[in-house]
Design an enzyme around this catalytic site. Structure first.
Site, mmCIF file in Angstrom:
data_model
loop_
_atom_site.group_PDB
_atom_site.id
_atom_site.type_symbol
_atom_site.label_atom_id
_atom_site.label_comp_id
_atom_site.label_asym_id
_atom_site.label_seq_id
_atom_site.Cartn_x
_atom_site.Cartn_y
_atom_site.Cartn_z
ATOM 1 N N GLY A 118 0.781 -1.242 0.000
ATOM 2 C CA GLY A 118 0.000 0.000 0.000
ATOM 3 C C GLY A 118 0.807 1.284 0.000
ATOM 4 O O GLY A 118 0.301 2.330 0.407
ATOM 5 N N SER A 119 2.053 1.249 -0.518
ATOM 6 C CA SER A 119 2.808 2.508 -0.509
ATOM 7 C C SER A 119 2.214 3.525 -1.480
ATOM 8 O O SER A 119 2.274 4.736 -1.229
ATOM 9 C CB SER A 119 4.294 2.269 -0.809
ATOM 10 O OG SER A 119 4.490 1.911 -2.151
ATOM 11 N N ASN A 120 1.637 3.063 -2.584
ATOM 12 C CA ASN A 120 0.973 4.015 -3.492
ATOM 13 C C ASN A 120 -0.276 4.589 -2.845
ATOM 14 O O ASN A 120 -0.563 5.776 -2.991
ATOM 15 C CB ASN A 120 0.650 3.353 -4.834
ATOM 16 C CG ASN A 120 1.856 3.329 -5.748
ATOM 17 O OD1 ASN A 120 2.250 4.352 -6.293
ATOM 18 N ND2 ASN A 120 2.476 2.161 -5.875
ATOM 19 N N MET A 138 -3.415 -7.140 -7.760
ATOM 20 C CA MET A 138 -2.731 -8.136 -8.565
ATOM 21 C C MET A 138 -3.686 -9.108 -9.267
ATOM 22 O O MET A 138 -3.362 -10.271 -9.473
ATOM 23 C CB MET A 138 -1.716 -8.892 -7.693
ATOM 24 C CG MET A 138 -0.679 -7.971 -7.044
ATOM 25 S SD MET A 138 0.064 -6.754 -8.163
ATOM 26 C CE MET A 138 1.266 -7.775 -8.974
ATOM 27 N N ARG A 139 -4.844 -8.616 -9.664
ATOM 28 C CA ARG A 139 -5.774 -9.442 -10.451
ATOM 29 C C ARG A 139 -6.229 -8.678 -11.682
ATOM 30 O O ARG A 139 -6.329 -7.449 -11.648
ATOM 31 C CB ARG A 139 -6.992 -9.844 -9.615
ATOM 32 C CG ARG A 139 -6.624 -10.881 -8.570
ATOM 33 C CD ARG A 139 -7.767 -11.135 -7.632
ATOM 34 N NE ARG A 139 -7.276 -11.870 -6.487
ATOM 35 C CZ ARG A 139 -7.283 -13.198 -6.373
ATOM 36 N NH1 ARG A 139 -7.820 -13.937 -7.320
ATOM 37 N NH2 ARG A 139 -6.789 -13.791 -5.304
ATOM 38 N N ASN A 159 -4.294 2.428 -13.654
ATOM 39 C CA ASN A 159 -3.369 1.508 -12.979
ATOM 40 C C ASN A 159 -1.975 2.129 -12.969
ATOM 41 O O ASN A 159 -1.629 2.911 -13.844
ATOM 42 C CB ASN A 159 -3.328 0.188 -13.757
ATOM 43 C CG ASN A 159 -2.396 -0.836 -13.133
ATOM 44 O OD1 ASN A 159 -2.387 -1.016 -11.908
ATOM 45 N ND2 ASN A 159 -1.612 -1.517 -13.950
ATOM 46 N N HIS A 187 1.938 0.885 -13.156
ATOM 47 C CA HIS A 187 2.710 -0.313 -13.503
ATOM 48 C C HIS A 187 4.207 0.016 -13.406
ATOM 49 O O HIS A 187 4.640 1.065 -13.907
ATOM 50 C CB HIS A 187 2.357 -0.785 -14.918
ATOM 51 C CG HIS A 187 3.086 -2.035 -15.289
ATOM 52 N ND1 HIS A 187 2.723 -3.279 -14.817
ATOM 53 C CD2 HIS A 187 4.201 -2.227 -16.037
ATOM 54 C CE1 HIS A 187 3.567 -4.189 -15.269
ATOM 55 N NE2 HIS A 187 4.470 -3.578 -16.007
HETATM 56 C C1 GAR Z 1 3.854 -1.172 -7.350
HETATM 57 O O1 GAR Z 1 5.214 -1.150 -7.687
HETATM 58 C C2 GAR Z 1 3.001 -1.259 -8.585
HETATM 59 O O2 GAR Z 1 3.549 -0.584 -9.676
HETATM 60 C C3 GAR Z 1 2.969 -2.744 -8.821
HETATM 61 O O3 GAR Z 1 2.826 -3.301 -7.542
HETATM 62 C C4 GAR Z 1 3.483 -2.451 -6.595
HETATM 63 C C5 GAR Z 1 2.525 -2.175 -5.449
HETATM 64 O O4 GAR Z 1 3.179 -1.482 -4.443
HETATM 65 N N1 GAR Z 1 1.887 -3.138 -9.674
HETATM 66 C C6 GAR Z 1 1.993 -4.107 -10.582
HETATM 67 O O5 GAR Z 1 2.979 -4.783 -10.728
HETATM 68 C C7 GAR Z 1 0.731 -4.312 -11.387
HETATM 69 N N2 GAR Z 1 1.027 -5.120 -12.550
HETATM 70 P P1 GAR Z 1 2.393 -0.822 -3.235
HETATM 71 O O6 GAR Z 1 1.491 -1.911 -2.638
HETATM 72 O O7 GAR Z 1 3.472 -0.414 -2.292
HETATM 73 O O8 GAR Z 1 1.606 0.342 -3.759
#
Ligand code: GAR
Length: 204
Positions: free
Chosen positions: A12-14, A92-93, A109, A111
């Site tokens: 959940g850092s984003n 991740m789905r 999204n 990526h």
């Molecule tokens: C992020 O790096 C995002 O870009 C990636 O998962 C991570 C989630 O980080 N997403 C994918 O790979 C989607 N295909 P977070 O939980 O710290 O936000």
């Protein structure tokens, strides 16, 4: 106020970056709800700690998609919060037609690569294994393909000779935390229009 819903599976850092930019006043949006397919996702804890409704909705028995009747529950929940934009933040789905029928053009999204390079899982590791000299991150609209929708914003991150997948991912994430809130801001302020595959940003 422009209301967003966030789907997250992991740390959940984003989500935290988006919350911080709401608190700072940079983003004038309301986060209606955070939903996860993972009951242990730290993203749910971050949401609750910030007074945001956080829900675990069972994904069903498949690994890469939501079971169709479960996908309907996700959509019903997001509609109850009147969300105008769905932000996938490490969800991740792969979303299927119930989402697109209800929220076409309203799902984005983040990526961790410069798409169209390295779609799919562990894109930071794909970049290292390939020997790419630059990687980065992409905010894009979600369509029915895998990481194929129109690109909204990208940021470039150089790959260092001594990078490991983990160090590269960490530096990519620093950029994610900047461009994801910015993309949400531009959409919420209606400063974005799509012409074919190209996303045009209105600077005024
Ligand atoms: C992020 O790096 C995002 O870009 C990636 O998962 C991570 C989630 O980080 N997403 C994918 O790979 C989607 N295909 P977070 O939980 O710290 O936000």
């Amino acid at each position: 106020m422009f209301t967003i819903g966030i789907l997250a599976s992991g740390k959940g850092s984003n989500l935290a970056a988006i919350i911080n930019q709401v608190k700072s006043g940079f983003l004038k949006v309301k986060i209606g709800a955070v939903i996860s397919d993972n009951p242990g996702a730290f993203a749910l804890e971050i949401a609750r700690a910030n007074g945001i409704d956080a829900k675990y909705i069972e994904p069903g028995g498949y690994r890469t998609i939501l079971e169709p009747q479960q996908e309907e529950k996700y959509v019903k929940c997001l509609k109850e919060y009147d969300v105008e934009l769905i932000c996938l933040a490490g969800f991740m789905r792969i979303l299927k037609k119930t989402f697109f029928n209800s929220f076409r053009g309203k799902i984005i999204n983040i990526h961790p690569s410069l798409l169209p390079s390295f779609p799919g899982l562990e894109a930071w590791k794909q970049a290292i294994d390939y020997g790419a000299k630059f990687s980065g991150c992409t905010v894009h609209f979600v369509d029915q393909g895998i990481d194929t929708g129109p690109v909204i914003l990208q940021a470039v991150v150089p790959v260092m000779d001594d990078d490991t997948p983990e160090t590269l991912h960490q530096r990519i994430q620093e950029k994610e935390h900047i461009i994801y809130p910015l993309a949400i801001k531009l959409i919420s302020e209606q400063k974005i229009r799509i012409e074919g595959r190209r996303v045009i940003i209105d600077e005024n």
